[in-house]
Design an enzyme around this catalytic site. Structure first.
Site, PDB file in Angstrom:
ATOM      1  N   ASP A   1      -0.799  -6.439  -3.166  1.00  0.00           N
ATOM      2  CA  ASP A   1      -1.751  -5.334  -3.211  1.00  0.00           C
ATOM      3  C   ASP A   1      -1.013  -4.010  -3.139  1.00  0.00           C
ATOM      4  OD1 ASP A   1      -3.989  -6.890  -3.403  1.00  0.00           O
ATOM      5  OD2 ASP A   1      -4.569  -6.724  -1.299  1.00  0.00           O
TER       6      ASP A   1
ATOM      7  N   LYS B   1      -5.728  -3.973  -7.012  1.00  0.00           N
ATOM      8  CA  LYS B   1      -6.990  -3.676  -6.335  1.00  0.00           C
ATOM      9  C   LYS B   1      -7.005  -2.216  -5.899  1.00  0.00           C
ATOM     10  CE  LYS B   1      -9.198  -6.694  -4.090  1.00  0.00           C
ATOM     11  NZ  LYS B   1      -9.708  -7.595  -3.058  1.00  0.00           N
TER      12      LYS B   1
ATOM     13  N   MET C   1     -11.326   3.083   4.992  1.00  0.00           N
ATOM     14  CA  MET C   1     -11.853   3.275   3.630  1.00  0.00           C
ATOM     15  C   MET C   1     -13.044   4.227   3.618  1.00  0.00           C
ATOM     16  SD  MET C   1     -11.556  -0.693   2.294  1.00  0.00           S
ATOM     17  CE  MET C   1     -12.341  -1.367   3.770  1.00  0.00           C
TER      18      MET C   1
END
Length: 379
Positions: free
Chosen positions: A158, A180, A295
């Site tokens: 990732d 991603k 996030m």
């Protein structure tokens, strides 16, 4: 209300294998295989340029963040002018690049001539290892994680995993960029599962390398379930999560005697009013402990507003840690009322961790002989 303060801190520098600090290097090729060389060069402090008509998402993200330059075109001999070191990682042109580099007296490494030997320690691992690589500094991966990574035949990585770890992969290891990226080109989770299982069933040892911990907002359980369904054995190696590491690296305890006895970790990537959101922001506003939001950059304005409306004091301290545990780490101090504006003013971008609560107002005292404190900007 106190003004926001932004500080820059530099993580402990990586050990350099080449004396290329402040010197120009060029990498030809933008496929995931080039990540191994970019990771190694990133340790040196060199000025890195990638030349390729297209690049994988992980390299694209590095360029977008300003950590490398990307010339979006085919290579040309002039790219080697005033260059100290070059890497040819585009198979169809490697020979021409190497000859041009020799003509210009530039040392050049060809990716297609590296790794002829395949020597690795014996290991009992098979199938898939799901490894949490920690928050950013490659040294924060666990000992077990590093040992398994060193024996991998395939690494599916990732963007938020420490890419410097790829520099030490064994020769011949295949690197796959999981791509991603938030709100960008993605490799569907189902496709990641398929690739992981396919490689493992072909007899290769696969490492799925993730930033932080694979079971905290990392789809780790989905990947383990896919492997189990296919009969592929899985080794899970937990990692240090940025939810706890980022506050610690910014000098913020998430708990403190007499101040905070609870920590709540939530994901802020889904809009607060979206049907898919499972976060009860009203309940979070009534809590008194520490709230850690991962996030959450895109929807910071709405989430801050909801927390205040639900009962959190507008003057509640907030610390934002961007790019934790890397040499690009930045720390922003603000309040719940000013958070959205301060994030916009200081161009806060993912990955960033938000720490909300009374402990976010603490500052660790500096010993008289401690290293110089990070530079602080006051808007």
């Amino acid at each position: 209300m106190p003004a926001a303060r932004l500080s820059h801190s530099v993580a402990r520098p990586l050990s350099a294998e080449l004396d290329l600090a402040e010197r120009r290097v060029v990498v030809f090729g933008g496929e995931p295989a080039a990540l191994r060389y970019l990771a190694r060069l990133g340790r040196t402090g060199a000025h890195i340029t990638v030349v390729a008509p297209a690049v994988c998402p992980a390299i694209g993200a590095m360029a977008q963040a300003g950590r490398i330059r990307w010339h979006e075109r085919a290579w040309q001999p002039e790219d080697l002018d005033d260059v100290w070191y070059a890497v040819a990682c585009t198979p169809e042109h490697n020979e021409d690049i190497a000859l041009a580099a020799e003509h210009k007296r530039v040392f050049c490494t060809r990716a297609d001539t590296q790794g002829a030997a395949d020597v690795r320690p014996d290991h009992p691992a098979q199938g898939v290892a799901l490894i949490g690589a920690g928050p950013g500094d490659p040294d924060l991966i666990t000992v077990r994680g590093r040992e398994l990574l060193a024996t991998a035949d395939v690494v599916i990585v990732d963007r938020l995993a420490p890419l410097a770890l790829l520099a030490d992969l064994r020769p011949g290891a295949e690197i796959i960029d999981a791509a991603k990226l938030p709100y960008s080109r993605t490799m569907a989770q189902e496709h990641i599962n398929e690739v992981m299982v396919d490689r493992a069933l072909s007899g290769r040892f696969v490492v799925r390398l993730k930033g932080g911990d694979p079971y905290l907002f990392g789809c780790g359980f989905e990947e383990v379930s896919a492997c189990a369904k296919a009969g592929v054995p899985v080794t899970v190696v937990p990692g240090v999560s940025s939810a706890l590491a980022a506050p610690a690296l910014a000098g913020i305890p998430v708990t403190h005697r007499g101040m905070a006895q609870e920590v709540t970790i939530v994901s802020g990537h889904v809009p607060t009013d979206h049907a898919a959101s499972l976060v009860d922001w009203s309940a979070l506003g009534r809590l008194r402990g520490t709230l850690v939001i991962l996030m959450g950059v895109t929807h910071v304005a709405k989430s801050s507003e909801l927390l205040i409306r639900a009962g959190r004091d507008a003057a509640t301290p907030v610390v934002v840690v961007q790019d934790a545990a890397t040499r690009f780490q930045r720390v922003l101090r603000s309040t719940l009322a000013d958070l959205a504006q301060d994030c916009a003013t200081h161009h806060v971008a993912p990955p960033a961790v938000f720490v909300v609560g009374p402990t976010a107002g603490l500052e660790a005292p500096q010993a008289p002989d401690a290293a110089e404190a990070p530079h602080t900007l006051v808007p």
